[in-house]
Design an enzyme around this catalytic site. Sequence first.
Site, PDB file in Angstrom:
ATOM      1  N   LYS A  92     -11.305  -2.139  -3.517  1.00 50.51           N
ATOM      2  CA  LYS A  92     -12.282  -1.068  -3.723  1.00 50.51           C
ATOM      3  C   LYS A  92     -11.623   0.263  -4.005  1.00 50.51           C
ATOM      4  O   LYS A  92     -12.221   1.148  -4.585  1.00 50.51           O
ATOM      5  CB  LYS A  92     -13.281  -0.983  -2.560  1.00 50.51           C
ATOM      6  CG  LYS A  92     -12.680  -0.788  -1.187  1.00 50.51           C
ATOM      7  CD  LYS A  92     -13.790  -0.724  -0.136  1.00 50.51           C
ATOM      8  CE  LYS A  92     -13.661  -1.802   0.911  1.00 50.51           C
ATOM      9  NZ  LYS A  92     -12.420  -1.784   1.681  1.00 50.51           N
ATOM     10  N   LYS A  94      -4.802  -8.191  -6.233  1.00 49.68           N
ATOM     11  CA  LYS A  94      -6.144  -8.467  -5.693  1.00 49.68           C
ATOM     12  C   LYS A  94      -7.137  -7.383  -6.085  1.00 49.68           C
ATOM     13  O   LYS A  94      -6.749  -6.233  -6.284  1.00 49.68           O
ATOM     14  CB  LYS A  94      -6.081  -8.697  -4.177  1.00 49.68           C
ATOM     15  CG  LYS A  94      -6.228  -7.493  -3.325  1.00 49.68           C
ATOM     16  CD  LYS A  94      -6.415  -7.887  -1.868  1.00 49.68           C
ATOM     17  CE  LYS A  94      -6.452  -6.601  -1.065  1.00 49.68           C
ATOM     18  NZ  LYS A  94      -7.495  -6.486  -0.126  1.00 49.68           N
ATOM     19  N   LYS A  99       0.823  -1.219   0.000  1.00 49.26           N
ATOM     20  CA  LYS A  99       0.000   0.000   0.000  1.00 49.26           C
ATOM     21  C   LYS A  99       0.852   1.262   0.000  1.00 49.26           C
ATOM     22  O   LYS A  99       0.446   2.277  -0.560  1.00 49.26           O
ATOM     23  CB  LYS A  99      -0.956   0.001   1.203  1.00 49.26           C
ATOM     24  CG  LYS A  99      -2.100  -0.989   1.025  1.00 49.26           C
ATOM     25  CD  LYS A  99      -3.298  -0.661   1.882  1.00 49.26           C
ATOM     26  CE  LYS A  99      -4.462  -1.577   1.515  1.00 49.26           C
ATOM     27  NZ  LYS A  99      -5.624  -1.405   2.366  1.00 49.26           N
TER      28      LYS A  99
HETATM   29  N1  AQP Z   1      -9.930  -9.265  -3.464  1.00 50.95           N
HETATM   30  C1  AQP Z   1     -10.326  -9.824  -2.344  1.00 50.95           C
HETATM   31  N2  AQP Z   1     -10.617 -11.138  -2.288  1.00 50.95           N
HETATM   32  C2  AQP Z   1     -11.045 -11.716  -1.150  1.00 50.95           C
HETATM   33  N3  AQP Z   1     -11.222 -11.040  -0.005  1.00 50.95           N
HETATM   34  C3  AQP Z   1     -10.960  -9.724   0.003  1.00 50.95           C
HETATM   35  N4  AQP Z   1     -11.021  -8.783   0.956  1.00 50.95           N
HETATM   36  C4  AQP Z   1     -10.653  -7.597   0.438  1.00 50.95           C
HETATM   37  N5  AQP Z   1     -10.337  -7.730  -0.851  1.00 50.95           N
HETATM   38  C5  AQP Z   1     -10.494  -9.043  -1.157  1.00 50.95           C
HETATM   39  C6  AQP Z   1     -11.469  -9.036   2.315  1.00 50.95           C
HETATM   40  O1  AQP Z   1     -12.468  -8.072   2.619  1.00 50.95           O
HETATM   41  C7  AQP Z   1     -12.403  -7.769   4.015  1.00 50.95           C
HETATM   42  C8  AQP Z   1     -12.461  -6.291   4.229  1.00 50.95           C
HETATM   43  O2  AQP Z   1     -11.338  -5.684   3.657  1.00 50.95           O
HETATM   44  P1  AQP Z   1     -10.951  -4.219   4.042  1.00 50.95           P
HETATM   45  O3  AQP Z   1     -11.917  -3.282   3.493  1.00 50.95           O
HETATM   46  O4  AQP Z   1     -10.789  -4.092   5.512  1.00 50.95           O
HETATM   47  O5  AQP Z   1      -9.518  -3.986   3.489  1.00 50.95           O
HETATM   48  P2  AQP Z   1      -8.774  -4.521   2.264  1.00 50.95           P
HETATM   49  O6  AQP Z   1      -8.432  -5.957   2.444  1.00 50.95           O
HETATM   50  O7  AQP Z   1      -7.622  -3.593   2.026  1.00 50.95           O
HETATM   51  O8  AQP Z   1      -9.862  -4.413   1.114  1.00 50.95           O
HETATM   52  P3  AQP Z   1      -9.812  -3.578  -0.194  1.00 50.95           P
HETATM   53  O9  AQP Z   1     -11.082  -3.780  -0.910  1.00 50.95           O
HETATM   54  O10 AQP Z   1      -8.545  -3.877  -0.936  1.00 50.95           O
HETATM   55  O11 AQP Z   1      -9.793  -2.112   0.367  1.00 50.95           O
HETATM   56  P4  AQP Z   1      -8.800  -0.948   0.054  1.00 50.95           P
HETATM   57  O12 AQP Z   1      -8.841  -0.790  -1.435  1.00 50.95           O
HETATM   58  O13 AQP Z   1      -9.339   0.238   0.775  1.00 50.95           O
HETATM   59  O14 AQP Z   1      -7.461  -1.352   0.567  1.00 50.95           O
HETATM   60  C9  AQP Z   1     -11.123  -8.403   4.562  1.00 50.95           C
HETATM   61  O15 AQP Z   1     -11.481  -9.569   5.277  1.00 50.95           O
HETATM   62  C10 AQP Z   1     -10.354  -8.760   3.323  1.00 50.95           C
HETATM   63  O16 AQP Z   1      -9.552  -9.898   3.522  1.00 50.95           O
END
Ligand code: AQP
Length: 336
Positions: free
Chosen positions: A200, A197, A114
């Site tokens: 969002k 991955k 990140k």
């Molecule tokens: N691509 C993914 N596949 C499976 N699981 C996923 N999670 C996130 N992306 C995937 C799971 O969603 C939960 C919440 O995630 P988060 O919002 O706390 O943070 P993150 O993992 O950083 O998710 P994002 O979507 O990638 O958010 P941003 O873009 O803000 O960093 C977690 O249980 C995660 O494992």
Amino acid sequence: MTIPQRVFSGIQPSGVPTLGNYLGAIRNWVALQDRHECLFCIVDLHAVTVFQPPAQLIAQTREMAAALLACGLSPEKCVLFVQSHVPAHAQLGWLFNCIARIGWLNRMTQFKDKAGKDREAASAGLYVYPNLMAADILLYHATLVPVGDDQRQHLELANDIAQKFNHDYGVQFFPPIQPLIQGVAARVMSLRDGTKKMSKSDPSDQSRINLNDDNDAIAFKIRRAKTDPEPLPDDPAGLEGRPEARNLVGIMAAITDDLPENVLRAHGGKGFGAFKEELTEALVAHLSPIRERMNRLLRDPAALDAALHVGAEKAEALALPILARTMEIMGFLPRR
Ligand code: AQP
């Protein structure tokens, strides 16, 4: 007889939840609320580790609440709340900043991903994020944490913090945490790059399916999803070295509650054009009712806020005695 375990998990209001969040996390949460005492948290303090325009943060927090309810979380069955509404998270997070070691944080691959190349410019919050995540869980003595595969390392760090706390203070206070990583879609990948991955906050909207995407947007994004020129193989071994194909097959399996081998048995030999049409159909059938419920809930923000208020009260009642005991163990002078 199995001892019921308390479940905790969180999601950042850093955008509209994606298909990755849904298949990797939210869908499992919905199933868990029937079997366990569950706390699900919209982790806004984590979201601000990268800048969020204020009006957008408020909107995204409500949007996240609406999405979680639309996916099937029920305030009668679980505690759904916003992290900043329970200040004990930040308090325990600070205490854990003093327990975790810098060497442990330096090994966190998510920080490296990140922060990117310019690490010096990343916020200090992004660096200590795993300590706050440990606090989120341990504040409730939760022992079961459903997450996507990408969070495994952070949970190991949370266990290291719990163990070090117990060891340093000679107590058995914080319990060990168990990750619950479920399903064929534990990691959904970007539609534009099968090695990254789905996120969002990815700058490319084409890389992901958002839970509020309309049917045309879903069809468009799947049609445009990166693939390779070969037809689909007959079995999973044929997906080796084909990350985009593996991802689309994984999504199809997850959304139809099936196994990749069965998807390939049914679609092996087909070109991606035909497969993508069927995948779109399956996604639209599954996601459009969620989108409609989400839009309905968003039309009444006061009702959403009220539901989150009730959740915060319930969470705080569980958190405060654990925070108080932690501070007592550490030797803080109680306030009279
Ligand atoms: N691509 C993914 N596949 C499976 N699981 C996923 N999670 C996130 N992306 C995937 C799971 O969603 C939960 C919440 O995630 P988060 O919002 O706390 O943070 P993150 O993992 O950083 O998710 P994002 O979507 O990638 O958010 P941003 O873009 O803000 O960093 C977690 O249980 C995660 O494992």
